[in-house]
Design a protein around this motif. Structure first.
Motif, PDB file in Angstrom:
ATOM      1  N   ASP A   1     121.365 125.038 124.189  1.00 28.92           N
ATOM      2  CA  ASP A   1     121.255 125.275 125.671  1.00 28.92           C
ATOM      3  C   ASP A   1     122.746 125.654 126.133  1.00 28.92           C
ATOM      4  N   GLY A   2     123.632 125.497 125.317  1.00 27.77           N
ATOM      5  CA  GLY A   2     125.040 126.015 125.648  1.00 27.77           C
ATOM      6  C   GLY A   2     125.778 124.762 126.131  1.00 27.77           C
ATOM      7  N   MET A   3     125.214 123.506 126.247  1.00 28.22           N
ATOM      8  CA  MET A   3     125.854 122.471 126.774  1.00 28.22           C
ATOM      9  C   MET A   3     126.364 121.659 125.544  1.00 28.22           C
ATOM     10  N   PHE A   4     127.356 120.727 125.691  1.00 24.81           N
ATOM     11  CA  PHE A   4     128.035 120.151 124.908  1.00 24.81           C
ATOM     12  C   PHE A   4     127.518 118.402 124.727  1.00 24.81           C
ATOM     13  N   TYR A   5     127.234 118.028 123.326  1.00 24.47           N
ATOM     14  CA  TYR A   5     126.781 116.765 123.182  1.00 24.47           C
ATOM     15  C   TYR A   5     127.669 116.033 122.520  1.00 24.47           C
ATOM     16  N   LEU A   6     128.169 114.792 122.927  1.00 23.49           N
ATOM     17  CA  LEU A   6     128.960 113.737 122.353  1.00 23.49           C
ATOM     18  C   LEU A   6     127.922 112.556 121.801  1.00 23.49           C
ATOM     19  N   PHE A   7     128.410 112.132 120.812  1.00 20.89           N
ATOM     20  CA  PHE A   7     127.817 110.855 119.970  1.00 20.89           C
ATOM     21  C   PHE A   7     128.961 110.027 119.711  1.00 20.89           C
ATOM     22  N   ALA A   8     128.966 108.832 120.054  1.00 20.33           N
ATOM     23  CA  ALA A   8     130.059 107.896 119.501  1.00 20.33           C
ATOM     24  C   ALA A   8     129.453 106.510 118.858  1.00 20.33           C
ATOM     25  N   THR A   9     130.662 105.711 118.262  1.00 22.85           N
ATOM     26  CA  THR A   9     130.264 104.584 117.649  1.00 22.85           C
ATOM     27  C   THR A   9     129.131 103.538 118.734  1.00 22.85           C
ATOM     28  N   GLU A  10     128.192 102.849 118.075  1.00 21.32           N
ATOM     29  CA  GLU A  10     127.306 102.181 118.701  1.00 21.32           C
ATOM     30  C   GLU A  10     128.183 101.118 119.602  1.00 21.32           C
ATOM     31  N   ASP A  11     127.687 100.896 121.019  1.00 23.63           N
ATOM     32  CA  ASP A  11     127.980  99.891 121.695  1.00 23.63           C
ATOM     33  C   ASP A  11     126.723  99.064 122.381  1.00 23.63           C
ATOM     34  N   ILE A  12     126.686  98.568 123.575  1.00 29.28           N
ATOM     35  CA  ILE A  12     125.698  97.646 123.717  1.00 29.28           C
ATOM     36  C   ILE A  12     124.409  98.770 124.053  1.00 29.28           C
ATOM     37  N   HIS A  13     124.724  99.906 124.301  1.00 29.37           N
ATOM     38  CA  HIS A  13     123.732 101.008 124.768  1.00 29.37           C
ATOM     39  C   HIS A  13     123.353 101.641 123.364  1.00 29.37           C
ATOM     40  N   ASN A  14     123.369 100.958 122.352  1.00 28.99           N
ATOM     41  CA  ASN A  14     122.988 101.724 121.026  1.00 28.99           C
ATOM     42  C   ASN A  14     124.202 102.690 120.894  1.00 28.99           C
ATOM     43  N   VAL A  15     123.391 103.700 120.197  1.00 29.67           N
ATOM     44  CA  VAL A  15     124.438 105.277 119.828  1.00 29.67           C
ATOM     45  C   VAL A  15     124.357 106.072 121.089  1.00 29.67           C
ATOM     46  N   PRO A  16     125.467 106.102 121.957  1.00 33.65           N
ATOM     47  CA  PRO A  16     125.149 106.820 123.230  1.00 33.65           C
ATOM     48  C   PRO A  16     125.408 108.312 123.040  1.00 33.65           C
ATOM     49  N   ILE A  17     124.608 109.143 123.711  1.00 34.38           N
ATOM     50  CA  ILE A  17     124.740 110.570 123.974  1.00 34.38           C
ATOM     51  C   ILE A  17     125.008 110.921 125.018  1.00 34.38           C
ATOM     52  N   LEU A  18     126.025 111.638 125.146  1.00 31.85           N
ATOM     53  CA  LEU A  18     126.421 112.224 126.359  1.00 31.85           C
ATOM     54  C   LEU A  18     126.539 113.615 126.439  1.00 31.85           C
TER      55      LEU A  18
END
Length: 332
Positions: A51-68
């Motif tokens: 969709d042309g958007m950028f998606y970021l994943f990071a090390t797990e925190d209290i929210h599991n593996v976050p997707i921004l």
């Protein structure tokens, strides 16, 4: 007559004020300030979706593996998590999901991840999950390999590379950087595959980027996670082959822990490391996201920074080798 003159002046003043506000808004939108996210997002990986958007994943925190998600690498909104509490991987007892790496292989999005506990350097390993959509949900396929089975201590920090029409996974943390060949779908090791080493024991958080005839191995050295005492620094070496030998400017090998500095601590940020995949904007400029601690707000954890890579004589670095306080927004 005076009424109409006054009305005309009022209209002109309003137009000028509106134009000034528009220019100020456009100027503000053209620049960003670090950090781009002021809460903890360690070990970021980023990819542009269909969709042309950028998606970021990071090390797990209290929210599991976050997707921004973001349109410009600057303004990020969390849209979900890669797993739920019910679907998250569990192949390391009590382990956390660290340093994910997002890719697209064929029509599937493939998420490699580390699973480990602090000090569990022989029980940790790397797993894989897939989704038809970059935003998930992700289906876990379990463990690719474990440290004690593959014979490489602290097998974490995966980095997928597709080259020579084959799939490879680079990995490792302070016991050498290694690679293995993967199957065509990227979901398993090739039968009988054994790891081969490409860099020394000073490094972790590998990212391979090709530019021109060179492959660049970005990595992190030092301590990642000690707050204001963290010494994490991003470094790089280059080679004409993805599998090395990676060298510094003077021809010394990364196998012997030689490298060039990309970004190190500043008066405001420390622990500058574990960069994402390199993003190229429409002007051909290269950008990387990475984490750091802000000295004045270390309680926020490893926050997210964005910087452009400046190339000098074929070598990348952040301007002045310190995080920017402000910069132009990428041309995306």
């Amino acid at each position: 007559m005076k009424y109409y003159v006054g009305l005309l002046i009022l209209v002109l003043l309003t137009a000028c004020s509106s134009a000034k506000q528009t220019v100020e808004q456009q100027t503000a939108a053209a620049y960003y300030s670090n950090p781009v996210v002021n809460y903890s997002l360690p070990d970021p990986t980023v990819m542009q979706g269909d969709d042309g958007m950028f998606y970021l994943f990071a090390t797990e925190d209290i929210h599991n593996v976050p997707i921004l998600r973001s349109r410009d690498l600057v303004r990020w909104n969390q849209i979900g998590t890669a797993f739920t509490d019910a679907t998250r991987p569990t192949f390391v007892k009590g382990g956390g999901i660290w340093a994910p790496d997002i890719n697209k292989i064929g029509k599937q999005y493939v998420l490699y991840y580390s699973m480990s506990t602090w000090g569990g350097e022989w029980d940790c390993g790397i797993g894989v999950a897939t989704s038809d959509k970059i935003e998930g949900p992700y289906t876990d396929h379990g463990m690719l390999f474990r440290s004690k089975d593959i014979g490489v201590q602290n097998s974490i920090d995966p980095c997928f590379v597709h080259t020579k029409n084959k799939n490879f996974l680079f990995f490792g943390s302070f016991h050498g950087i290694y690679f293995v060949e993967l199957t065509k779908d990227g979901l398993a090791l090739m039968p009988g595959e054994k790891p081969l080493q490409v860099a020394g024991d000073a490094y972790e958080g590998t990212c391979i980027f090709q530019k021109g005839k060179y492959f660049y191995l970005f990595a992190s050295i030092g301590s990642c996670c000690e707050g204001v005492k963290s010494t994490y620094t991003t470094v790089v070496g280059r080679a004409e082959n993805a599998f090395g030998p990676y060298l510094d400017k003077h021809g010394n090998r990364m196998m012997d822990n030689n490298h060039e500095i990309v970004v190190h601590k500043s008066d405001l940020f420390v622990g500058t490391g574990h960069n994402s995949k390199i993003v190229t904007d429409r002007k051909g400029n290269n950008w990387m996201l990475y984490h750091a601690y802000e000295l004045n707000a270390s309680e926020n954890g490893r926050i997210l920074l964005l910087d452009e890579l400046i190339w000098e004589d074929g070598w990348p670095k952040v301007k002045n080798t310190v995080p920017a306080l402000q910069g132009k927004v990428p041309a995306l």
